[in-house]
Design a protein around this motif. Structure first.
Motif, PDB file in Angstrom:
ATOM      1  N   LEU A 228      -8.829 -18.353 -11.911  1.00 47.34           N
ATOM      2  CA  LEU A 228     -10.097 -19.060 -11.712  1.00 47.34           C
ATOM      3  C   LEU A 228     -10.848 -18.603 -10.458  1.00 47.34           C
ATOM      4  CD1 LEU A 228      -8.953 -22.704 -12.561  1.00 47.34           C
ATOM      5  CD2 LEU A 228     -10.278 -21.145 -14.011  1.00 47.34           C
ATOM      6  N   SER A 229     -10.173 -17.817  -9.619  1.00 49.33           N
ATOM      7  CA  SER A 229     -10.780 -17.363  -8.369  1.00 49.33           C
ATOM      8  C   SER A 229     -10.735 -15.843  -8.332  1.00 49.33           C
ATOM      9  CB  SER A 229     -10.044 -18.001  -7.188  1.00 49.33           C
ATOM     10  OG  SER A 229     -10.704 -17.753  -5.975  1.00 49.33           O
TER      11      SER A 229
ATOM     12  N   GLY B 166     -10.233 -23.007  -8.558  1.00 47.00           N
ATOM     13  CA  GLY B 166      -9.265 -21.937  -8.331  1.00 47.00           C
ATOM     14  C   GLY B 166      -8.711 -21.951  -6.924  1.00 47.00           C
TER      15      GLY B 166
ATOM     16  N   GLY C  94      -4.817 -20.433 -10.160  1.00 50.61           N
ATOM     17  CA  GLY C  94      -5.802 -20.214  -9.107  1.00 50.61           C
ATOM     18  C   GLY C  94      -6.349 -18.801  -9.117  1.00 50.61           C
TER      19      GLY C  94
END
Length: 199
Positions: A88-89, A150, A85
């Motif tokens: 992706l974030s 994410g 996460g």
């Protein structure tokens, strides 16, 4: 012992909070499950040396199996989701979304350990949540569609970490903290190593 527990908990929270920023930087170079596997192997190696010098493992095979299963959830799945996460974030999103863990801990504590969900605990949860909002400016969080996967992984990390935190209390009566941590790390490697190989 209670004061020491509070100090240990606050120290862990401070280290955990800083981890999001450090993780985000490192995850630009190292894939999530490779990083997780390295972390678990290093932690397990250090704990194994400590335990070897202090008398070795004292848990039964069944206790070790239960602790490893809880570790698979906490360190293999939850921290794995957190690293995915975060990659992706954003670090701000990671710290904000996973700060929901205490709310889920109260819920799982009531369901699994039959802990009382008292007004005092709910008030403490509200104060802690306000503290998170005060420290992490929610305006820095991004919830646009490009961050969806994410943020979803981070929500999964928050829920599974809360479940791990409740379950580890149940199995930690079997042995000391170092032994439980070592076996839990090894349980996490069951998930992280195959995924690291795929990465």
């Amino acid at each position: 012992m209670r004061l020491w527990g509070i100090i240990a908990g606050l120290s862990a929270a401070a280290i955990w909070g800083g981890m999001y920023v450090v993780s985000k930087v490192v995850l630009n170079v190292v894939p999530p499950f490779v990083l997780l596997s390295l972390r678990l192997v290093l932690g397990a190696a250090v704990l194994a040396l400590v335990i070897a010098r202090t008398g070795g493992l004292t848990v039964t095979r069944r206790q070790a199996r239960d602790i490893a299963a809880v570790g698979l959830l906490g360190f293999g799945i939850s921290v794995g989701l957190q690293f995915v996460g975060t990659s992706l974030s954003t670090a701000a999103n990671a710290s904000l979304v996973t700060s929901a863990s205490p709310a889920f801990m109260v819920l799982f504590g009531g369901l699994l350990l039959h802990e009382q969900i008292t007004p005092r605990r709910l008030a403490a949860l509200a104060v802690a949540s306000l503290g998170v909002v005060a420290v992490i400016d929610p305006r820095l969080a991004r919830f646009d569609p490009s961050m969806f996967r994410g943020n979803l992984a981070l929500l999964g990390a928050a829920v599974t970490w809360a479940l791990y935190s409740v379950l580890v209390r149940r199995v930690s009566t079997a042995a000391g903290t170092a032994q439980v941590s070592l076996i839990a790390f090894l349980g996490g490697l069951v998930v992280s190593v195959p995924l690291a190989g795929a990465e």
